[in-house]
Design a protein around this motif. Sequence first.
Motif, PDB file in Angstrom:
ATOM      1  N   THR A 269      29.186 -44.946 -33.641  1.00  0.00           N
ATOM      2  CA  THR A 269      28.548 -43.689 -33.259  1.00  0.00           C
ATOM      3  C   THR A 269      29.401 -43.043 -32.179  1.00  0.00           C
ATOM      4  OG1 THR A 269      26.359 -44.548 -33.794  1.00  0.00           O
ATOM      5  CG2 THR A 269      26.439 -42.626 -32.345  1.00  0.00           C
TER       6      THR A 269
ATOM      7  N   ARG B  31      29.630 -40.140 -29.513  1.00  0.00           N
ATOM      8  CA  ARG B  31      28.752 -39.253 -28.746  1.00  0.00           C
ATOM      9  C   ARG B  31      29.576 -38.453 -27.749  1.00  0.00           C
ATOM     10  NH1 ARG B  31      23.847 -38.039 -27.790  1.00  0.00           N
ATOM     11  NH2 ARG B  31      22.972 -37.609 -25.751  1.00  0.00           N
TER      12      ARG B  31
ATOM     13  N   ALA C  41      29.162 -37.562 -43.734  1.00  0.00           N
ATOM     14  CA  ALA C  41      28.681 -36.669 -42.674  1.00  0.00           C
ATOM     15  C   ALA C  41      29.318 -35.296 -42.858  1.00  0.00           C
ATOM     16  CB  ALA C  41      29.029 -37.248 -41.306  1.00  0.00           C
TER      17      ALA C  41
ATOM     18  N   VAL D 231      33.060 -33.669 -41.361  1.00  0.00           N
ATOM     19  CA  VAL D 231      33.899 -34.832 -41.062  1.00  0.00           C
ATOM     20  C   VAL D 231      34.867 -35.068 -42.217  1.00  0.00           C
ATOM     21  CG1 VAL D 231      33.928 -37.320 -40.604  1.00  0.00           C
ATOM     22  CG2 VAL D 231      32.081 -35.913 -39.689  1.00  0.00           C
TER      23      VAL D 231
ATOM     24  N   ILE E  91      36.273 -35.448 -36.847  1.00  0.00           N
ATOM     25  CA  ILE E  91      35.078 -34.625 -36.711  1.00  0.00           C
ATOM     26  C   ILE E  91      35.539 -33.229 -36.305  1.00  0.00           C
ATOM     27  CG2 ILE E  91      32.873 -34.360 -35.510  1.00  0.00           C
ATOM     28  CD1 ILE E  91      33.107 -37.431 -34.860  1.00  0.00           C
TER      29      ILE E  91
ATOM     30  N   LEU F 221      32.147 -31.327 -32.355  1.00  0.00           N
ATOM     31  CA  LEU F 221      31.077 -32.185 -31.843  1.00  0.00           C
ATOM     32  C   LEU F 221      30.538 -31.523 -30.577  1.00  0.00           C
ATOM     33  CD1 LEU F 221      29.627 -34.874 -32.431  1.00  0.00           C
ATOM     34  CD2 LEU F 221      31.279 -35.989 -30.925  1.00  0.00           C
TER      35      LEU F 221
ATOM     36  N   THR G 164      25.816 -34.235 -28.429  1.00  0.00           N
ATOM     37  CA  THR G 164      25.473 -34.648 -29.792  1.00  0.00           C
ATOM     38  C   THR G 164      26.282 -35.862 -30.209  1.00  0.00           C
ATOM     39  OG1 THR G 164      27.093 -33.212 -30.864  1.00  0.00           O
ATOM     40  CG2 THR G 164      24.884 -32.272 -30.432  1.00  0.00           C
ATOM     41  N   GLU G 165      25.900 -36.436 -31.335  1.00  0.00           N
ATOM     42  CA  GLU G 165      26.604 -37.620 -31.834  1.00  0.00           C
ATOM     43  C   GLU G 165      26.659 -37.604 -33.347  1.00  0.00           C
ATOM     44  OE1 GLU G 165      23.064 -40.945 -31.966  1.00  0.00           O
ATOM     45  OE2 GLU G 165      24.101 -40.650 -30.049  1.00  0.00           O
ATOM     46  N   LYS G 166      27.619 -38.366 -33.887  1.00  0.00           N
ATOM     47  CA  LYS G 166      27.757 -38.584 -35.325  1.00  0.00           C
ATOM     48  C   LYS G 166      27.952 -40.075 -35.524  1.00  0.00           C
ATOM     49  CE  LYS G 166      29.105 -34.336 -37.299  1.00  0.00           C
ATOM     50  NZ  LYS G 166      28.286 -33.771 -38.307  1.00  0.00           N
ATOM     51  N   THR G 167      27.269 -40.610 -36.539  1.00  0.00           N
ATOM     52  CA  THR G 167      27.446 -42.018 -36.892  1.00  0.00           C
ATOM     53  C   THR G 167      28.244 -42.082 -38.187  1.00  0.00           C
ATOM     54  OG1 THR G 167      25.422 -42.673 -35.772  1.00  0.00           O
ATOM     55  CG2 THR G 167      26.284 -44.191 -37.435  1.00  0.00           C
ATOM     56  N   LEU G 168      29.302 -42.883 -38.167  1.00  0.00           N
ATOM     57  CA  LEU G 168      30.234 -43.011 -39.270  1.00  0.00           C
ATOM     58  C   LEU G 168      30.388 -44.487 -39.585  1.00  0.00           C
ATOM     59  CD1 LEU G 168      32.739 -40.798 -37.356  1.00  0.00           C
ATOM     60  CD2 LEU G 168      31.318 -39.967 -39.231  1.00  0.00           C
TER      61      LEU G 168
END
Length: 164
Positions: free
Chosen positions: A63, A65, A95, A98, A146, A149, A153-157
């Motif tokens: 993740t 962030r 996602a 991404v 990404i 961002l 916020t966050e993205k989980t990959l």
Amino acid sequence: MNRLIPLLLALPGLALAQGASPLALNLTQSLIQTVQEGGKATEKRTPGYTRVRPGDLLAQNVTARNVSARTLANVAVKLPVPAGHVYVSPDGTAATGVRTEYSIDGGKTFAPAPLKKKVTVTENGKAVTKEIEVKPNEYDAVRWTIATLPAGTEKTLGFRVQVK
């Protein structure tokens, strides 16, 4: 296994303060098992497992962030396939925003799937170079870029691997 990993990569267009990173990474691993629930096969994830056996399926997730006060652009996050494991597939759905790329040379170069490589074979007594498609089980690292961002916020990959 959960751990916080500060990212020490330079981000395009962003000057990093001494030792401060605008990105925090949290790596998690889960054992994935197929179990029967109500007569239906379903997936069970076990974080914090302590033992694996050859053939076990694991999810590797990171993740990313944004802990800064500004939007980050073109954030590259790399995750190697762990030693003793084989890449199987992405984990979850792709996602949005991404770009996913793969490596077969230890993370030196990356390209979108399907990867291709050149091999030399002997045909009619002559060496011939051919381009062949690389099987996903040969991937040894994954890089996600990404596009943007936003702050906070966050993205989980992630991806799935199988224990050798």
